[in-house]
Scaffold this motif. Structure first.
Motif, PDB file in Angstrom:
ATOM      1  N   ASN A  63       4.138  10.994  -7.737  1.00 41.28           N
ATOM      2  CA  ASN A  63       5.379  11.256  -6.560  1.00 41.28           C
ATOM      3  C   ASN A  63       6.029  10.035  -6.183  1.00 41.28           C
ATOM      4  N   LEU A  64       5.669   8.825  -6.905  1.00 42.76           N
ATOM      5  CA  LEU A  64       6.413   7.613  -6.749  1.00 42.76           C
ATOM      6  C   LEU A  64       6.803   7.059  -7.911  1.00 42.76           C
ATOM      7  N   ASP A  65       7.767   6.159  -7.735  1.00 45.98           N
ATOM      8  CA  ASP A  65       7.954   5.166  -8.997  1.00 45.98           C
ATOM      9  C   ASP A  65       7.828   3.801  -8.718  1.00 45.98           C
ATOM     10  N   ILE A  66       7.097   3.505  -7.657  1.00 42.45           N
ATOM     11  CA  ILE A  66       6.435   2.224  -7.401  1.00 42.45           C
ATOM     12  C   ILE A  66       4.964   2.385  -7.646  1.00 42.45           C
ATOM     13  N   GLU A  67       4.099   1.436  -8.074  1.00 41.26           N
ATOM     14  CA  GLU A  67       2.385   1.605  -8.130  1.00 41.26           C
ATOM     15  C   GLU A  67       1.711   0.985  -7.064  1.00 41.26           C
ATOM     16  N   LEU A  68       1.240   1.940  -6.336  1.00 39.44           N
ATOM     17  CA  LEU A  68       0.080   1.763  -5.374  1.00 39.44           C
ATOM     18  C   LEU A  68      -1.260   1.981  -5.991  1.00 39.44           C
ATOM     19  N   PRO A  69      -2.306   1.278  -5.154  1.00 38.69           N
ATOM     20  CA  PRO A  69      -3.670   1.174  -5.657  1.00 38.69           C
ATOM     21  C   PRO A  69      -3.834   2.889  -5.842  1.00 38.69           C
ATOM     22  N   ALA A  70      -4.707   3.288  -6.609  1.00 35.19           N
ATOM     23  CA  ALA A  70      -5.376   4.598  -6.757  1.00 35.19           C
ATOM     24  C   ALA A  70      -6.447   4.920  -5.604  1.00 35.19           C
ATOM     25  N   ASP A  71      -6.765   3.912  -5.034  1.00 32.95           N
ATOM     26  CA  ASP A  71      -8.061   4.437  -4.096  1.00 32.95           C
ATOM     27  C   ASP A  71      -8.027   3.270  -3.166  1.00 32.95           C
ATOM     28  N   GLY A  72      -9.003   3.437  -2.216  1.00 27.50           N
ATOM     29  CA  GLY A  72      -8.956   2.667  -1.028  1.00 27.50           C
ATOM     30  C   GLY A  72      -7.724   2.556   0.023  1.00 27.50           C
ATOM     31  N   HIS A  73      -7.807   1.825   0.973  1.00 30.96           N
ATOM     32  CA  HIS A  73      -6.802   1.621   2.252  1.00 30.96           C
ATOM     33  C   HIS A  73      -5.878   0.739   2.164  1.00 30.96           C
ATOM     34  N   LEU A  74      -4.743   1.127   2.333  1.00 26.49           N
ATOM     35  CA  LEU A  74      -3.534   0.004   2.649  1.00 26.49           C
ATOM     36  C   LEU A  74      -3.419  -0.201   4.194  1.00 26.49           C
ATOM     37  N   LEU A  75      -3.606  -1.337   4.654  1.00 22.10           N
ATOM     38  CA  LEU A  75      -3.443  -1.426   6.169  1.00 22.10           C
ATOM     39  C   LEU A  75      -1.913  -2.441   6.344  1.00 22.10           C
ATOM     40  N   LEU A  76      -1.093  -1.939   7.237  1.00 16.81           N
ATOM     41  CA  LEU A  76      -0.092  -2.698   7.187  1.00 16.81           C
ATOM     42  C   LEU A  76       0.117  -3.183   8.868  1.00 16.81           C
ATOM     43  N   PHE A  77       0.127  -4.517   9.137  1.00 14.19           N
ATOM     44  CA  PHE A  77       0.082  -5.108  10.280  1.00 14.19           C
ATOM     45  C   PHE A  77       1.763  -5.732  10.545  1.00 14.19           C
ATOM     46  N   THR A  78       2.369  -5.253  11.830  1.00 14.27           N
ATOM     47  CA  THR A  78       3.613  -5.876  11.886  1.00 14.27           C
ATOM     48  C   THR A  78       4.001  -5.468  13.454  1.00 14.27           C
ATOM     49  N   GLU A  79       4.954  -6.253  13.686  1.00 14.05           N
ATOM     50  CA  GLU A  79       5.662  -6.040  15.122  1.00 14.05           C
ATOM     51  C   GLU A  79       6.617  -4.805  14.995  1.00 14.05           C
ATOM     52  N   ILE A  80       6.853  -4.025  15.703  1.00 10.95           N
ATOM     53  CA  ILE A  80       7.859  -2.727  15.659  1.00 10.95           C
ATOM     54  C   ILE A  80       8.659  -3.117  16.727  1.00 10.95           C
ATOM     55  N   GLU A  81       8.341  -3.973  17.933  1.00  8.22           N
ATOM     56  CA  GLU A  81       9.183  -3.746  19.080  1.00  8.22           C
ATOM     57  C   GLU A  81      10.074  -5.213  19.005  1.00  8.22           C
ATOM     58  N   TYR A  82       9.574  -6.130  18.357  1.00  6.97           N
ATOM     59  CA  TYR A  82      10.329  -7.283  18.315  1.00  6.97           C
ATOM     60  C   TYR A  82      10.376  -7.675  16.843  1.00  6.97           C
ATOM     61  N   PRO A  83      11.362  -8.655  16.472  1.00  7.02           N
ATOM     62  CA  PRO A  83      11.431  -8.989  15.062  1.00  7.02           C
ATOM     63  C   PRO A  83       9.895  -9.906  14.542  1.00  7.02           C
ATOM     64  N   PRO A  84       9.361  -9.116  13.634  1.00  7.34           N
ATOM     65  CA  PRO A  84       8.155  -9.584  13.044  1.00  7.34           C
ATOM     66  C   PRO A  84       8.344 -11.182  12.777  1.00  7.34           C
ATOM     67  N   GLU A  85       7.334 -11.931  13.246  1.00  9.95           N
ATOM     68  CA  GLU A  85       6.977 -13.194  12.778  1.00  9.95           C
ATOM     69  C   GLU A  85       5.794 -13.337  11.988  1.00  9.95           C
ATOM     70  N   SER A  86       4.991 -12.551  11.891  1.00  7.82           N
ATOM     71  CA  SER A  86       3.625 -12.635  11.029  1.00  7.82           C
ATOM     72  C   SER A  86       3.210 -11.087  10.741  1.00  7.82           C
ATOM     73  N   SER A  87       3.817 -11.031   9.241  1.00 10.46           N
ATOM     74  CA  SER A  87       3.425  -9.336   8.868  1.00 10.46           C
ATOM     75  C   SER A  87       2.413  -9.394   7.858  1.00 10.46           C
ATOM     76  N   VAL A  88       1.547  -8.427   7.631  1.00 10.04           N
ATOM     77  CA  VAL A  88       0.535  -8.681   6.494  1.00 10.04           C
ATOM     78  C   VAL A  88       0.137  -7.359   5.854  1.00 10.04           C
ATOM     79  N   VAL A  89       0.209  -6.851   4.802  1.00  9.88           N
ATOM     80  CA  VAL A  89      -0.189  -5.907   4.365  1.00  9.88           C
ATOM     81  C   VAL A  89      -1.609  -6.199   3.377  1.00  9.88           C
ATOM     82  N   LEU A  90      -2.619  -5.390   3.610  1.00 17.07           N
ATOM     83  CA  LEU A  90      -4.043  -5.680   3.180  1.00 17.07           C
ATOM     84  C   LEU A  90      -4.510  -4.437   2.537  1.00 17.07           C
TER      85      LEU A  90
END
Length: 234
Positions: A63-90
């Motif tokens: 259902n997507l035309d970008i390639e995501l991992p087939a298993d495991g978990h993606l964790l998204l860390f970022t600020e949503i209330e203020y412009p993010p200074e340090s954001s990470v996807v694991l």
């Protein structure tokens, strides 16, 4: 229109799924909560809040035309209330032993608290998105130049996109892939494509921002998430 469309996955609460999709619905993500991380992996630098956890194996395939991992978990860390200074996807691979991390840490000997949003379970809903400039295509311009009405195009666009989502598109939501629904200049231009888009209200009802993550297809497929770019619009 087809040449200027991209598939996406909306991540929505159960009650926002079309009735026809509810019976076999399988949860695939969660906003907020605390992260479960492998041994030796601490809360990412900057201590941005965990805003989204995605169970990759629970996403409907194809259902997507970008390639995501087939298993495991993606964790998204970022600020949503203020412009993010340090954001990470694991990406935490399937089967990796993990431990839930506490929302506290020390800074210069003082106790500090990480922002923790109320967790909410989300379900995947396939959808379709259009390039914001799709009306500039030769076929569309010819339709309008030949006397076609702009409101007819509006109705056609709405009908096509609603049908792709099972009858109704969700409103305030989290979106994986597709074209961005940006509030300002779209960041997914040139070689950059949308990885994820998160309306602030989909995570905290009192936060009125649009949070976008973009990257190249090559970096996304190779899981070079450190190369992703983050933008907040409000």
């Amino acid at each position: 229109m087809t040449a200027r469309s991209r598939p996406c996955l909306y991540l929505v609460p159960y009650e926002e799924l079309p009735k026809s999709r509810q019976e076999d619905a399988r949860p695939a993500a969660r906003t907020g909560g605390l992260p479960s991380l492998p041994d030796g992996v601490s809360w990412p630098e900057g201590k941005g809040p965990l805003v989204l956890s995605v169970d990759c194996a629970a996403l409907p395939p194809g259902n997507l035309d970008i390639e995501l991992p087939a298993d495991g978990h993606l964790l998204l860390f970022t600020e949503i209330e203020y412009p993010p200074e340090s954001s990470v996807v694991l990406h935490v691979p399937a089967g990796t032993p993990t431990t839930e991390r506490a929302p506290t840490y020390e800074f210069d000997g003082e106790p500090m608290q990480v922002t923790v949003y109320e967790p909410q379970t989300l379900y995947p809903l396939a959808g379709l998105t259009l390039d914001e400039d799709w009306r500039d295509s030769p076929a569309t311009r010819a339709f309008l130049d030949d006397g076609g009405k702009g409101d007819a195009l509006d109705r056609f666009e709405e009908a096509v996109l609603d049908a792709a989502s099972g009858g109704n598109r969700p409103g305030v939501t989290v979106q994986i892939g597709g074209f961005s629904n940006s509030w300002d200049v779209a960041p997914d231009e040139g070689d950059l494509v949308l990885f994820a888009q998160m309306a602030g209200q989909a995570i905290d009802y009192n936060v009125y921002t649009m949070n976008l993550i973009v990257g190249t297809r090559e970096d996304i497929a190779a899981r070079r998430y450190a190369n992703l770019q983050y933008e907040q619009q409000c």
